[in-house]
Each structure stands twice: as structure tokens, then as C-alpha cells.
Design a protein around this motif. Structure first.
Motif, PDB file in Angstrom:
ATOM      1  N   LEU A 197      26.239 -77.494 -17.707  1.00  0.00           N
ATOM      2  CA  LEU A 197      26.231 -76.673 -19.013  1.00  0.00           C
ATOM      3  C   LEU A 197      27.568 -76.580 -19.652  1.00  0.00           C
ATOM      4  O   LEU A 197      27.934 -76.769 -20.762  1.00  0.00           O
ATOM      5  N   ASP A 220      33.249 -76.748 -27.568  1.00  0.00           N
ATOM      6  CA  ASP A 220      33.455 -75.431 -27.107  1.00  0.00           C
ATOM      7  C   ASP A 220      35.107 -75.621 -26.440  1.00  0.00           C
ATOM      8  O   ASP A 220      35.212 -76.207 -25.400  1.00  0.00           O
ATOM      9  N   GLU A 275      28.641 -79.664 -20.757  1.00  0.00           N
ATOM     10  CA  GLU A 275      27.897 -79.839 -22.377  1.00  0.00           C
ATOM     11  C   GLU A 275      28.515 -79.214 -23.358  1.00  0.00           C
ATOM     12  O   GLU A 275      28.758 -79.843 -24.483  1.00  0.00           O
ATOM     13  N   CYS A 276      28.973 -77.905 -23.096  1.00  0.00           N
ATOM     14  CA  CYS A 276      29.484 -77.180 -24.038  1.00  0.00           C
ATOM     15  C   CYS A 276      30.970 -77.595 -24.533  1.00  0.00           C
ATOM     16  O   CYS A 276      31.263 -77.934 -25.713  1.00  0.00           O
ATOM     17  N   GLU A 309      25.010 -68.550 -24.727  1.00  0.00           N
ATOM     18  CA  GLU A 309      23.588 -68.872 -25.261  1.00  0.00           C
ATOM     19  C   GLU A 309      22.842 -69.746 -24.176  1.00  0.00           C
ATOM     20  O   GLU A 309      21.679 -69.655 -24.300  1.00  0.00           O
ATOM     21  N   LYS A 310      23.719 -70.547 -23.633  1.00  0.00           N
ATOM     22  CA  LYS A 310      22.740 -71.775 -23.023  1.00  0.00           C
ATOM     23  C   LYS A 310      22.688 -71.134 -21.509  1.00  0.00           C
ATOM     24  O   LYS A 310      21.493 -71.589 -21.037  1.00  0.00           O
ATOM     25  N   GLU A 331      30.465 -80.398 -26.756  1.00  0.00           N
ATOM     26  CA  GLU A 331      30.213 -80.115 -28.123  1.00  0.00           C
ATOM     27  C   GLU A 331      31.204 -79.219 -28.804  1.00  0.00           C
ATOM     28  O   GLU A 331      31.106 -78.904 -29.961  1.00  0.00           O
ATOM     29  N   THR A 341      32.304 -67.994 -26.282  1.00  0.00           N
ATOM     30  CA  THR A 341      31.870 -69.234 -25.801  1.00  0.00           C
ATOM     31  C   THR A 341      30.186 -69.592 -25.996  1.00  0.00           C
ATOM     32  O   THR A 341      29.631 -68.814 -25.578  1.00  0.00           O
ATOM     33  N   ILE A 342      29.878 -70.815 -26.446  1.00  0.00           N
ATOM     34  CA  ILE A 342      28.594 -71.079 -26.601  1.00  0.00           C
ATOM     35  C   ILE A 342      27.855 -71.143 -25.188  1.00  0.00           C
ATOM     36  O   ILE A 342      26.497 -71.128 -25.161  1.00  0.00           O
ATOM     37  N   LEU A 343      28.614 -70.991 -24.075  1.00  0.00           N
ATOM     38  CA  LEU A 343      27.963 -71.264 -22.685  1.00  0.00           C
ATOM     39  C   LEU A 343      27.065 -70.141 -22.604  1.00  0.00           C
ATOM     40  O   LEU A 343      26.036 -69.914 -21.855  1.00  0.00           O
ATOM     41  N   CYS A 374      35.109 -73.939 -22.638  1.00  0.00           N
ATOM     42  CA  CYS A 374      34.694 -75.014 -21.810  1.00  0.00           C
ATOM     43  C   CYS A 374      35.840 -75.950 -21.699  1.00  0.00           C
ATOM     44  O   CYS A 374      35.666 -76.777 -20.530  1.00  0.00           O
TER      45      CYS A 374
END
Length: 339
Positions: A243, A252, A246-247, A209-210, A250, A205-207, A255
Motif C-alpha cells: 500500500l 503521495d 502504491e501510494c 484511506e487505503k 500515485e 497521506t492517502i495511506l 510515501c
């Protein structure tokens, strides 16, 4: 789910004096406090005019303990009085709604401690009502009417009023036990997803990175660093929630799944309360709280989920928790002036 047929407030013994507001409907001073899971909001009214406003950290008893909760509440009262240069004895009624109180014994404990702390510091607190933050929110949303309110903020809870002023609640057990769908729950689920992704137990999950962007000490090569940051209160569950949304927005998938599950869990609250209503007409439902007020992705998904249930009719709130606390205060003043 738990029903409470008793009166839903704990109030100090009536003052021997009549309220000074008895000669005019606009000649009163009320302090209203909404003590939530993330912040505490206090407002001082003189007549219908808002004269002062003060915000502080949480007074949720489950987070800070009853002693700290009452000290913070008293400090909000004192700051409000100080800002308009009046004494606490000039205030006709104090209405305090606290997160984490429900039982009459819990309300009395907080009420007595607030008054004791004030007395020890030389302050006079006359008529004081301590109740749940959910109850002042319900009063703000519906006034005297029947219906269900679902509050979604740091925590989550549903409250129904039906029959002759009977109440039933659903959820609201705190993030330690439940609060599914709440801001804290979404954040915790996001953190769990990050840990699972790092371990390889779940999709990436890009979470991840965030989180690294907002928590400088979080080193993905040393995952225990996020545990250290959490234990040191560098962040809290609910601070991760934006966050996660937000993911999800986007694209994800991990999320998105969290937000979808949150909406489903939140819809369960009013649905579980429907059995308290005998009418065949749709039951009115008002949604409140930071997640709702800020028009988040979760609030949009929740409304979509609720639209599948014609037995519920979503309506706008008449007012907010502070409005509800003020109305309760006016009712107390009215009763005092009858004596």
C-alpha cells in the motif's frame, strides 16, 4: 557489522553409513528448506528433479520462538516426504536455512531440537545441516565466488564473502532493532506516517484511506482502533508495504519519502561491507528477496541509488536460496562418499 571467520554451518554428526548416492551423481535425495521472515519454502529433490514442494508460514525464530520454528520446520520435512511416499530415513541430506540464526550455538540448538522432535515422533533424521537463510541465499547467488549479497524481503541484510571463505554481515538485526529499508520497515514507517497525519503532526497521506479499506475495524474517528487491530494481529507491518508503494506511485509525497529513505538505507548495506575487499576492481553485488524479485518501486529506486557507486557492480544471481541449499547438500554427500 560483524565478521564470522568460522565455518558457517552446523551439521549433525556424519552418519556411519555411506550415502546411498555414492554410485551415481543423480542417485540422491535432498530436502532443502528456506525458512524466511514471512514464509517457509521446502523442496524435495530426487536426483536433479524437483519431486515435491511445500510452503508454510514463517519459521523466523524472532517471530515464533525456537521451539515453534523447529516444529514448523519438521512439519515441512514430513509433508514433503509424505507427498512422495518416502520415509525421512530415505533422505540423504536435509539442508535448512532459518531466519534468525547466525551463531554456531544458535544453529546447533535448532539442529538438536529438530532431531529430538523427530526422534520423539519416531522419525529418523540422518545428515542434517542447519544454517542461516542468508547463507543458503548467498550460495545460490554466487556459488563459490566472492562478492556481496543484499537480501530485501520482510527483513534486510547484507552478507559478504571474501578471502579464504571469510564472511562479514551488515544489518539483519530484525525489525525489533533495525532492518531499515525492509518490507517490515516500510510498512512500519507507513503506519507511523498515518498516526502522525491523524494527529496533525505531519502532512496528510492517502495511506490513511487505503488502510481503512483493508482494515474494516480501523475507524479514523477512533484512531486507537488501529492499535487494537495490530495487537490482535489483523495485519503485520509487511502487509502494509504494498500500500505504501502504491501510494508513492500515485504521487503521495509522504510515501514517496518513505521509499526513497528505504532505498538509501538498503544501499548502505553493501557500501558498509566494501572495506572487507582489497581489490581495486568493482565488487560484485547480487540483490535478492521478495522486494527485488517482484520488481517493486523500491527495487527500482535501489538500483538507481546503487548506480551512483561505481565501486559496486550489480550482477544477476546464479540461483536462489533453494539452489544454494541443494548445492550445500551435494557437497555434504560428496564428503560422505569420501569416507
Amino acid at each position: 557489522m560483524k565478521e564470522n571467520k568460522s565455518k558457517v554451518s552446523s551439521k549433525s554428526t556424519k552418519s556411519s553409513k555411506k550415502s546411498k548416492a555414492n554410485n551415481s551423481s543423480n542417485d540422491y535425495t535432498i530436502i532443502c528448506i528456506d525458512g524466511g521472515g514471512t514464509k517457509t519454502h521446502g523442496v524435495l529433490f530426487i536426483g536433479d528433479e524437483k519431486k515435491a514442494e511445500y510452503k508454510a508460514g514463517t519459521t523466523r525464530i524472532g517471530s515464533v520462538g525456537v521451539g515453534e520454528s523447529c516444529e514448523r520446520t519438521l512439519n515441512v520435512i514430513l509433508e514433503l516426504c509424505k507427498s512422495v511416499n518416502i520415509s525421512t530415513s530415505d533422505v540423504d541430506v536435509f539442508v535448512v536455512g532459518l531466519a534468525g540464526v547466525w551463531l554456531e550455538s544458535e544453529k546447533r540448538r535448532s539442529l538438536n531440537l529438530i532431531k529430538t522432535l523427530a526422534r520423539n515422533d519416531g522419525y529418523v533424521i540422518n545428515d542434517l545441516l542447519v544454517t542461516s537463510d542468508v547463507e543458503i541465499a548467498f550460495e545460490g547467488a554466487f556459488g563459490a565466488g566472492e562478492g556481496i549479497v543484499t537480501i530485501v524481503g520482510t527483513g534486510s541484510i547484507g552478507l559478504a564473502r571474501f578471502g579464504k571463505n571469510k564472511f562479514a554481515r551488515c544489518g539483519g538485526w530484525g525489525i525489533e532493532l533495525d532492518d531499515e529499508g525492509s518490507g517490515a520497515w516500510v510498512g512500519r514507517e507507513g503506519l507511523t506516517a498515518v498516526m502522525r497525519a491523524i494527529d496533525g503532526r505531519s502532512p496528510y497521506t492517502i495511506l490513511v484511506e487505503k488502510l481503512q479499506e483493508i482494515i474494516p475495524t480501523f475507524d479514523i474517528s477512533e484512531p486507537r482502533t488501529i492499535v487494537k487491530a495490530f495487537n490482535e494481529r489483523v495485519f503485520e507491518y509487511q502487509s502494509i508495504t504494498p500500500l505504501v508503494m502504491e501510494c508513492a506511485e500515485e504521487g503521495d509525497l509522504v510515501c514517496q519519502n518513505i521509499i526513497e529513505r528505504a532505498a538509501h538505507h538498503l544501499a548502505e548495506l553493501p557500501l558498509a561491507l566494501l572495506k572487507n575487499f582489497s581489490s581495486k576492481k568493482p565488487v560484485k553485488l547480487a540483490l535478492m528477496g521478495g522486494i527485488i524479485d517482484n520488481d517493486t518501486l523500491l527495487s527500482k529506486m535501489l538500483y538507481e541509488e546503487l548506480a551512483k557507486h561505481p565501486e559496486l557492480e550489480c550482477i544477476p544471481c546464479k540461483g536462489n536460496a533453494i539452489d544454494g541449499a541443494k548445492q550445500m547438500g551435494l557437497s555434504i554427500i560428496s564428503e560422505l562418499n569420501k569416507d
